[in-house]
Design an enzyme around this catalytic site. Structure first.
Site, PDB file in Angstrom:
ATOM      1  N   HIS A   1     -79.000 -69.170  14.820  1.00  0.00           N
ATOM      2  CA  HIS A   1     -79.292 -69.756  16.128  1.00  0.00           C
ATOM      3  C   HIS A   1     -78.220 -69.372  17.136  1.00  0.00           C
ATOM      4  O   HIS A   1     -77.037 -69.276  16.808  1.00  0.00           O
ATOM      5  CB  HIS A   1     -79.424 -71.279  16.030  1.00  0.00           C
ATOM      6  CG  HIS A   1     -78.209 -71.990  15.519  1.00  0.00           C
ATOM      7  ND1 HIS A   1     -77.204 -72.443  16.348  1.00  0.00           N
ATOM      8  CD2 HIS A   1     -77.839 -72.348  14.265  1.00  0.00           C
ATOM      9  CE1 HIS A   1     -76.273 -73.044  15.625  1.00  0.00           C
ATOM     10  NE2 HIS A   1     -76.631 -73.001  14.355  1.00  0.00           N
TER      11      HIS A   1
ATOM     12  N   ASP B   1     -78.000 -71.164  20.085  1.00  0.00           N
ATOM     13  CA  ASP B   1     -77.637 -72.357  20.851  1.00  0.00           C
ATOM     14  C   ASP B   1     -76.462 -73.074  20.197  1.00  0.00           C
ATOM     15  O   ASP B   1     -76.213 -72.949  19.000  1.00  0.00           O
ATOM     16  CB  ASP B   1     -78.821 -73.312  21.002  1.00  0.00           C
ATOM     17  CG  ASP B   1     -79.404 -73.775  19.670  1.00  0.00           C
ATOM     18  OD1 ASP B   1     -79.443 -72.978  18.723  1.00  0.00           O
ATOM     19  OD2 ASP B   1     -79.816 -74.954  19.574  1.00  0.00           O
TER      20      ASP B   1
ATOM     21  N   ASP C   1     -70.059 -71.988  14.524  1.00  0.00           N
ATOM     22  CA  ASP C   1     -71.443 -72.454  14.364  1.00  0.00           C
ATOM     23  C   ASP C   1     -72.296 -71.986  15.528  1.00  0.00           C
ATOM     24  O   ASP C   1     -72.574 -72.749  16.451  1.00  0.00           O
ATOM     25  CB  ASP C   1     -71.442 -73.984  14.263  1.00  0.00           C
ATOM     26  CG  ASP C   1     -72.783 -74.560  13.872  1.00  0.00           C
ATOM     27  OD1 ASP C   1     -73.655 -73.803  13.424  1.00  0.00           O
ATOM     28  OD2 ASP C   1     -72.957 -75.778  14.026  1.00  0.00           O
TER      29      ASP C   1
ATOM     30  N   GLU D   1     -81.943 -74.792  17.401  1.00  0.00           N
ATOM     31  CA  GLU D   1     -81.526 -75.364  16.122  1.00  0.00           C
ATOM     32  C   GLU D   1     -80.713 -76.632  16.313  1.00  0.00           C
ATOM     33  O   GLU D   1     -80.846 -77.591  15.559  1.00  0.00           O
ATOM     34  CB  GLU D   1     -80.703 -74.334  15.335  1.00  0.00           C
ATOM     35  CG  GLU D   1     -80.555 -74.646  13.855  1.00  0.00           C
ATOM     36  CD  GLU D   1     -79.383 -75.551  13.520  1.00  0.00           C
ATOM     37  OE1 GLU D   1     -79.307 -76.042  12.383  1.00  0.00           O
ATOM     38  OE2 GLU D   1     -78.521 -75.773  14.400  1.00  0.00           O
ATOM     39  N   GLU D   2     -79.876 -76.641  17.349  1.00  0.00           N
ATOM     40  CA  GLU D   2     -79.013 -77.796  17.596  1.00  0.00           C
ATOM     41  C   GLU D   2     -79.731 -78.900  18.370  1.00  0.00           C
ATOM     42  O   GLU D   2     -79.183 -79.986  18.557  1.00  0.00           O
ATOM     43  CB  GLU D   2     -77.762 -77.370  18.373  1.00  0.00           C
ATOM     44  CG  GLU D   2     -76.894 -76.340  17.674  1.00  0.00           C
ATOM     45  CD  GLU D   2     -76.161 -76.897  16.466  1.00  0.00           C
ATOM     46  OE1 GLU D   2     -76.458 -78.038  16.045  1.00  0.00           O
ATOM     47  OE2 GLU D   2     -75.292 -76.191  15.938  1.00  0.00           O
TER      48      GLU D   2
ATOM     49  N   GLU E   1     -75.276 -70.120   8.663  1.00  0.00           N
ATOM     50  CA  GLU E   1     -74.606 -71.405   8.856  1.00  0.00           C
ATOM     51  C   GLU E   1     -73.198 -71.375   8.252  1.00  0.00           C
ATOM     52  O   GLU E   1     -72.969 -70.735   7.219  1.00  0.00           O
ATOM     53  CB  GLU E   1     -75.409 -72.532   8.211  1.00  0.00           C
ATOM     54  CG  GLU E   1     -76.696 -72.878   8.931  1.00  0.00           C
ATOM     55  CD  GLU E   1     -76.468 -73.508  10.291  1.00  0.00           C
ATOM     56  OE1 GLU E   1     -75.344 -73.977  10.564  1.00  0.00           O
ATOM     57  OE2 GLU E   1     -77.416 -73.517  11.096  1.00  0.00           O
TER      58      GLU E   1
ATOM     59  N   HIS F   1     -68.743 -78.448  15.696  1.00  0.00           N
ATOM     60  CA  HIS F   1     -69.149 -79.585  16.528  1.00  0.00           C
ATOM     61  C   HIS F   1     -67.944 -80.395  17.027  1.00  0.00           C
ATOM     62  O   HIS F   1     -68.138 -81.495  17.550  1.00  0.00           O
ATOM     63  CB  HIS F   1     -70.129 -80.504  15.793  1.00  0.00           C
ATOM     64  CG  HIS F   1     -71.473 -79.890  15.555  1.00  0.00           C
ATOM     65  ND1 HIS F   1     -72.629 -80.633  15.455  1.00  0.00           N
ATOM     66  CD2 HIS F   1     -71.861 -78.604  15.387  1.00  0.00           C
ATOM     67  CE1 HIS F   1     -73.653 -79.829  15.241  1.00  0.00           C
ATOM     68  NE2 HIS F   1     -73.204 -78.587  15.190  1.00  0.00           N
TER      69      HIS F   1
END
Length: 376
Positions: free
Chosen positions: A65, A67, A98, A131-132, A160, A346
């Site tokens: 991903h 995003d 990520d 995805e997020e 990931e 994150h």
């Protein structure tokens, strides 16, 4: 290879979900230069990309991903989260781990692979910018599109950030299922001084919630840890200290192994709530069923490529949260998740070790070479 500069270029595009911010265009240009066929698949407000190379052999899909999650307070970051600066051997930025480093490494791995000559594989990239976020117009829609086209990839590497303390020490070969619930217990609002006139939903909720938390759901199995139950939110009250509320709400989540199904967990919860005589409403949300890639050609290719590059073989694990692998698994595809160390994902000051970037690309390339030898 030039994984660092490509990772920096991706980080400098502020692709906060679901905004792709031009990341897929940048990657598509690199892939098109290699001879990949590019298909842009936009569903709703989400950009997705499916790129393919080759005409024969099993599919090896690189998935991920573009995003990223929001940055949080900018003044708490060591650097601008979209500046992609290097300090003390680490590349800082939102999405560094990520998973923009993985995407860059995948691109560079394919550039190396295709410069080496013929390959008895078909290569593909499945990229999304959802995805997020809600994850409703991203990979899940692309997977349905692939099914409609009759495309069923044999192998997939999801980028990931699987690693724990050093690069590729852990690889995910499956994920637990995720089942969420919102339980609303109905009571009777009134003054705390007149308990005979009220029915307190907080009191009614306490015992069954404790029973759910204390229950041993299963022991797990050779691939999965035991099923877990966690309460994530409790809401009740009017804000006044002298009012018994009319409702109390609990949000909870199961992370479950293949020893359970969503249906078996739902039934067990309902039976327990009914046994406690609750007046309640219950809403369920299934984020994904468990999936597993058993030890075989793909996991051995990953282990061999990692050992060749780093001198050790990774641990196979099904722990952690959900990923878009849960959607790709519906095609019957063997899936592994392999990416950088996940300690900062994150978080404020998300980062990736610069020294890990080129080895990660070589591991991705090595996996493809291992599979190619199996299918030569």
């Amino acid at each position: 290879m030039d994984v660092l500069s490509l990772t920096q270029a991706l980080i400098r595009r502020p692709s906060v979900t679901p905004d792709d911010a031009g990341c897929q265009t940048l990657l598509a240009e690199r892939l098109a230069a290699l001879g990949f066929n590019i298909e842009r698949l936009r569903f709703g407000e989400v950009d997705n990309l499916w790129a393919t190379w080759g005409e024969r052999g099993p599919w090896l899909v690189f998935a991920g991903h573009t995003d990223v999650v929001p940055t949080g307070p900018l003044d708490q970051w060591r650097t601008d989260p979209f500046a992609a600066e290097i300090h003390d051997g680490y590349l800082y930025g939102r999405g560094a781990a990520d998973m923009k480093a993985s995407l860059a490494a995948m691109i560079c791995a394919c550039e190396q692979l295709l410069s080496d000559g013929a390959l008895p594989l078909r290569l593909a990239f499945l990229l999304t910018s959802d995805e997020e976020g809600p994850a409703v117009d991203g990979t899940v829609r692309v997977v349905q599109w692939l099914a409609d086209q009759g495309i069923t990839p044999e192998y997939c590497i999801v980028g990931e950030p699987s690693s724990s303390s050093q690069l590729a020490d852990v690889v995910r070969n499956g994920r637990r299922g995720s089942l969420g619930g919102t339980l609303t217990v109905l009571g009777q609002q009134g003054h705390v001084a007149y308990p005979e006139q009220v029915r307190n939903p907080i009191h009614a909720l306490a015992a069954p919630l404790a029973a759910l938390a204390e229950r041993v759901w299963d022991e797990g199995n050779a691939y999965y840890p035991p099923t877990s139950f966690q309460v994530s939110n409790l809401n009740a009250g009017t804000g006044a200290t002298n009012v018994v509320p009319g409702t109390a709400e609990a949000q909870f989540n199961f992370r479950y192994s293949t020893e359970q199904t969503a249906e078996s967990l739902q039934q067990a919860v309902i039976e327990l709530l009914d046994a406690h005589g609750l007046d309640y409403e219950l809403r369920w949300h299934l984020s994904g069923a468990p999936f597993l890639t058993e030890v075989g050609l793909l996991t051995e290719a990953v282990s061999a490529a990692t050992e060749q590059e780093l001198g050790y073989r990774p641990e196979l694990s099904t722990a952690g949260g959900t990923s878009d692998g849960r959607f790709i698994a519906r095609l019957g595809t063997a899936i592994v998740e392999l990416g950088p160390v996940n300690a900062s994902i994150h978080k404020i000051d998300e980062r990736v070790a610069v020294a890990d970037l080129e080895p990660l690309a070589r591991i991705y390339s090595g996996i493809a070479q291992q599979l190619a030898r199996q299918h030569a």
